[in-house]
Design a protein around this motif. Structure first.
Motif, PDB file in Angstrom:
ATOM      1  N   LEU A  93       0.862  -1.172   0.000  1.00  0.00           N
ATOM      2  CA  LEU A  93       0.000   0.000   0.000  1.00  0.00           C
ATOM      3  C   LEU A  93       0.901   1.225   0.000  1.00  0.00           C
ATOM      4  O   LEU A  93       1.740   1.378   0.887  1.00  0.00           O
ATOM      5  CB  LEU A  93      -0.910   0.019   1.232  1.00  0.00           C
ATOM      6  CG  LEU A  93      -1.770   1.271   1.380  1.00  0.00           C
ATOM      7  CD1 LEU A  93      -2.868   1.308   0.310  1.00  0.00           C
ATOM      8  CD2 LEU A  93      -2.405   1.322   2.781  1.00  0.00           C
ATOM      9  N   ARG A  94       0.753   2.067  -1.000  1.00  0.00           N
ATOM     10  CA  ARG A  94       1.570   3.268  -1.115  1.00  0.00           C
ATOM     11  C   ARG A  94       0.753   4.465  -0.640  1.00  0.00           C
ATOM     12  O   ARG A  94      -0.396   4.653  -1.057  1.00  0.00           O
ATOM     13  CB  ARG A  94       2.025   3.466  -2.561  1.00  0.00           C
ATOM     14  CG  ARG A  94       3.021   4.610  -2.757  1.00  0.00           C
ATOM     15  CD  ARG A  94       3.423   4.679  -4.227  1.00  0.00           C
ATOM     16  NE  ARG A  94       4.305   5.775  -4.535  1.00  0.00           N
ATOM     17  CZ  ARG A  94       5.625   5.686  -4.634  1.00  0.00           C
ATOM     18  NH1 ARG A  94       6.217   4.521  -4.440  1.00  0.00           N
ATOM     19  NH2 ARG A  94       6.364   6.733  -4.946  1.00  0.00           N
ATOM     20  N   VAL A  95       1.341   5.260   0.242  1.00  0.00           N
ATOM     21  CA  VAL A  95       0.706   6.470   0.767  1.00  0.00           C
ATOM     22  C   VAL A  95       1.560   7.660   0.362  1.00  0.00           C
ATOM     23  O   VAL A  95       2.748   7.709   0.681  1.00  0.00           O
ATOM     24  CB  VAL A  95       0.577   6.407   2.309  1.00  0.00           C
ATOM     25  CG1 VAL A  95      -0.133   7.645   2.834  1.00  0.00           C
ATOM     26  CG2 VAL A  95      -0.155   5.144   2.746  1.00  0.00           C
ATOM     27  N   GLU A  96       0.962   8.614  -0.346  1.00  0.00           N
ATOM     28  CA  GLU A  96       1.693   9.793  -0.805  1.00  0.00           C
ATOM     29  C   GLU A  96       0.989  11.059  -0.325  1.00  0.00           C
ATOM     30  O   GLU A  96      -0.241  11.113  -0.291  1.00  0.00           O
ATOM     31  CB  GLU A  96       1.757   9.839  -2.335  1.00  0.00           C
ATOM     32  CG  GLU A  96       2.358   8.630  -3.008  1.00  0.00           C
ATOM     33  CD  GLU A  96       2.274   8.728  -4.518  1.00  0.00           C
ATOM     34  OE1 GLU A  96       1.783   9.762  -5.030  1.00  0.00           O
ATOM     35  OE2 GLU A  96       2.687   7.769  -5.202  1.00  0.00           O
ATOM     36  N   VAL A  97       1.777  12.077  -0.001  1.00  0.00           N
ATOM     37  CA  VAL A  97       1.233  13.407   0.251  1.00  0.00           C
ATOM     38  C   VAL A  97       1.952  14.387  -0.657  1.00  0.00           C
ATOM     39  O   VAL A  97       3.181  14.487  -0.632  1.00  0.00           O
ATOM     40  CB  VAL A  97       1.372  13.821   1.728  1.00  0.00           C
ATOM     41  CG1 VAL A  97       1.066  15.315   1.890  1.00  0.00           C
ATOM     42  CG2 VAL A  97       0.414  13.012   2.597  1.00  0.00           C
ATOM     43  N   HIS A  98       1.179  15.083  -1.478  1.00  0.00           N
ATOM     44  CA  HIS A  98       1.714  16.058  -2.425  1.00  0.00           C
ATOM     45  C   HIS A  98       1.471  17.465  -1.874  1.00  0.00           C
ATOM     46  O   HIS A  98       0.382  17.759  -1.380  1.00  0.00           O
ATOM     47  CB  HIS A  98       1.015  15.926  -3.788  1.00  0.00           C
ATOM     48  CG  HIS A  98       1.220  14.596  -4.444  1.00  0.00           C
ATOM     49  ND1 HIS A  98       1.973  14.455  -5.592  1.00  0.00           N
ATOM     50  CD2 HIS A  98       0.784  13.351  -4.127  1.00  0.00           C
ATOM     51  CE1 HIS A  98       1.980  13.177  -5.953  1.00  0.00           C
ATOM     52  NE2 HIS A  98       1.266  12.485  -5.077  1.00  0.00           N
ATOM     53  N   ASP A  99       2.499  18.333  -1.975  1.00  0.00           N
ATOM     54  CA  ASP A  99       2.314  19.741  -1.605  1.00  0.00           C
ATOM     55  C   ASP A  99       3.075  20.622  -2.588  1.00  0.00           C
ATOM     56  O   ASP A  99       3.718  20.121  -3.507  1.00  0.00           O
ATOM     57  CB  ASP A  99       2.766  19.994  -0.158  1.00  0.00           C
ATOM     58  CG  ASP A  99       4.240  19.699   0.070  1.00  0.00           C
ATOM     59  OD1 ASP A  99       5.083  20.286  -0.637  1.00  0.00           O
ATOM     60  OD2 ASP A  99       4.553  18.886   0.961  1.00  0.00           O
ATOM     61  N   LYS A 100       3.022  21.935  -2.380  1.00  0.00           N
ATOM     62  CA  LYS A 100       3.566  22.877  -3.356  1.00  0.00           C
ATOM     63  C   LYS A 100       5.007  23.292  -3.067  1.00  0.00           C
ATOM     64  O   LYS A 100       5.572  24.124  -3.782  1.00  0.00           O
ATOM     65  CB  LYS A 100       2.678  24.119  -3.422  1.00  0.00           C
ATOM     66  CG  LYS A 100       1.267  23.814  -3.895  1.00  0.00           C
ATOM     67  CD  LYS A 100       0.398  25.059  -3.927  1.00  0.00           C
ATOM     68  CE  LYS A 100      -1.016  24.736  -4.406  1.00  0.00           C
ATOM     69  NZ  LYS A 100      -1.886  25.942  -4.426  1.00  0.00           N
ATOM     70  N   SER A 101       5.603  22.738  -2.011  1.00  0.00           N
ATOM     71  CA  SER A 101       6.981  23.083  -1.661  1.00  0.00           C
ATOM     72  C   SER A 101       7.950  22.105  -2.324  1.00  0.00           C
ATOM     73  O   SER A 101       7.653  20.920  -2.464  1.00  0.00           O
ATOM     74  CB  SER A 101       7.167  23.036  -0.144  1.00  0.00           C
ATOM     75  OG  SER A 101       8.533  23.134   0.202  1.00  0.00           O
TER      76      SER A 101
ATOM     77  N   GLY B  31      10.312   7.827   0.558  1.00  0.00           N
ATOM     78  CA  GLY B  31      11.169   8.702  -0.229  1.00  0.00           C
ATOM     79  C   GLY B  31      10.443   9.973  -0.634  1.00  0.00           C
ATOM     80  O   GLY B  31       9.294  10.211  -0.243  1.00  0.00           O
ATOM     81  N   THR B  32      11.126  10.786  -1.421  1.00  0.00           N
ATOM     82  CA  THR B  32      10.578  12.058  -1.892  1.00  0.00           C
ATOM     83  C   THR B  32      10.785  12.167  -3.398  1.00  0.00           C
ATOM     84  O   THR B  32      11.848  11.804  -3.904  1.00  0.00           O
ATOM     85  CB  THR B  32      11.270  13.250  -1.203  1.00  0.00           C
ATOM     86  OG1 THR B  32      11.164  13.096   0.217  1.00  0.00           O
ATOM     87  CG2 THR B  32      10.628  14.566  -1.605  1.00  0.00           C
ATOM     88  N   VAL B  33       9.774  12.662  -4.092  1.00  0.00           N
ATOM     89  CA  VAL B  33       9.852  12.878  -5.529  1.00  0.00           C
ATOM     90  C   VAL B  33       9.491  14.324  -5.821  1.00  0.00           C
ATOM     91  O   VAL B  33       8.432  14.806  -5.384  1.00  0.00           O
ATOM     92  CB  VAL B  33       8.890  11.939  -6.294  1.00  0.00           C
ATOM     93  CG1 VAL B  33       8.938  12.238  -7.790  1.00  0.00           C
ATOM     94  CG2 VAL B  33       9.232  10.483  -6.034  1.00  0.00           C
ATOM     95  N   LEU B  34      10.371  15.046  -6.526  1.00  0.00           N
ATOM     96  CA  LEU B  34      10.059  16.410  -6.939  1.00  0.00           C
ATOM     97  C   LEU B  34       9.111  16.358  -8.131  1.00  0.00           C
ATOM     98  O   LEU B  34       9.288  15.539  -9.048  1.00  0.00           O
ATOM     99  CB  LEU B  34      11.330  17.168  -7.299  1.00  0.00           C
ATOM    100  CG  LEU B  34      12.302  17.441  -6.133  1.00  0.00           C
ATOM    101  CD1 LEU B  34      13.534  18.170  -6.639  1.00  0.00           C
ATOM    102  CD2 LEU B  34      11.614  18.251  -5.038  1.00  0.00           C
ATOM    103  N   THR B  35       8.099  17.201  -8.110  1.00  0.00           N
ATOM    104  CA  THR B  35       7.112  17.250  -9.184  1.00  0.00           C
ATOM    105  C   THR B  35       7.087  18.647  -9.786  1.00  0.00           C
ATOM    106  O   THR B  35       7.738  19.574  -9.281  1.00  0.00           O
ATOM    107  CB  THR B  35       5.717  16.905  -8.655  1.00  0.00           C
ATOM    108  OG1 THR B  35       5.297  17.934  -7.730  1.00  0.00           O
ATOM    109  CG2 THR B  35       5.731  15.561  -7.925  1.00  0.00           C
ATOM    110  N   ALA B  36       6.336  18.797 -10.869  1.00  0.00           N
ATOM    111  CA  ALA B  36       6.230  20.105 -11.519  1.00  0.00           C
ATOM    112  C   ALA B  36       5.596  21.131 -10.586  1.00  0.00           C
ATOM    113  O   ALA B  36       5.919  22.330 -10.637  1.00  0.00           O
ATOM    114  CB  ALA B  36       5.399  19.977 -12.800  1.00  0.00           C
ATOM    115  N   ALA B  37       4.703  20.660  -9.698  1.00  0.00           N
ATOM    116  CA  ALA B  37       4.002  21.585  -8.796  1.00  0.00           C
ATOM    117  C   ALA B  37       4.648  21.688  -7.426  1.00  0.00           C
ATOM    118  O   ALA B  37       4.279  22.552  -6.635  1.00  0.00           O
ATOM    119  CB  ALA B  37       2.551  21.135  -8.642  1.00  0.00           C
ATOM    120  N   GLY B  38       5.622  20.846  -7.112  1.00  0.00           N
ATOM    121  CA  GLY B  38       6.242  20.871  -5.787  1.00  0.00           C
ATOM    122  C   GLY B  38       6.935  19.554  -5.494  1.00  0.00           C
ATOM    123  O   GLY B  38       7.949  19.232  -6.087  1.00  0.00           O
TER     124      GLY B  38
END
Length: 210
Positions: A79-87, A117-124
């Protein structure tokens, strides 16, 4: 309110939320409801912990009121849990002293999850954790217990070295459980209640005692 805007595709659920203390509780409830819908009650405890920590980190490090998104994705025994934010500021593990109240969150996540881990996205950025399910979860619990016993020093003695015999392991396990019960009592929890909950978790995972 998280949960009003849940979009589900196969085994994927997306829950937008506002980074605020009151929303964290609602977010946990929405995540728990989704796991119930998927038939994954065994993952509720770890998921609630991960959701709380990741959402709280957005409040602390990005800013209260920030728009963020929780993503739950279930595939196979993970089970993968992700939280996306703008930073685009990424978290990292640091050395934490015994008296530190802050900085323990990522260490806790690393201890209860299979990977993170952490993944950089276009929005943050996206901070993600993976929680083991089924037989992989059972194996992970046994491995964590073995690691704890190997490093445990009951009464301040010397850690066990070399091949650990069953008798020595049993004695260390009893001492470790006793110390954990003392710790729970010192924090105002009921040791009997803790034991009952642990027994329920143990019995809920077929095959772990095999």
């Amino acid at each position: 309110m998280p949960g009003d805007d849940v979009r589900e595709h196969r085994h994927r659920s997306v829950l937008p939320f506002a980074a605020a203390p009151a929303e964290v509780r609602l977010l946990r409830q929405a995540a728990t409801a989704q796991l119930g819908h998927w038939g994954l009650p065994q993952a509720v405890e770890e998921t609630e912990l991960v959701v709380t920590e990741l959402a709280s980190n957005v409040i602390k490090h990005v800013g209260e009121g920030t728009s963020a998104t929780l993503v739950l994705e279930w595939e196979g025994e993970r089970l993968r849990v992700e939280v996306h934010d703008k930073s685009r500021s990424t978290p990292s593990l640091s050395v934490v002293d015994c008296g530190d109240e802050c900085g323990r969150g990522l260490h806790l996540l690393a201890a209860v999850t299979t990977d993170w881990g952490t993944v950089l996205t276009a929005a943050g950025k996206s901070v993600w954790c993976e929680i083991a399910l089924g037989s992989e979860r059972a194996c992970q619990r046994v491995e964590r217990a073995a690691a704890a016993l190997q490093g445990y020093r009951p009464g301040g003695g010397t850690a066990l070295q070399g091949r650990l015999h069953d008798t020595a392991l049993k004695e260390s396990a009893v001492e470790l459980i006793a110390d954990l019960l003392h710790w729970t009592a010192s924090r105002g929890f009921d040791p009997d209640d803790i034991l009952d909950q642990a027994q329920l978790h143990y019995e809920a995972e077929p095959g772990i005692a095999a």
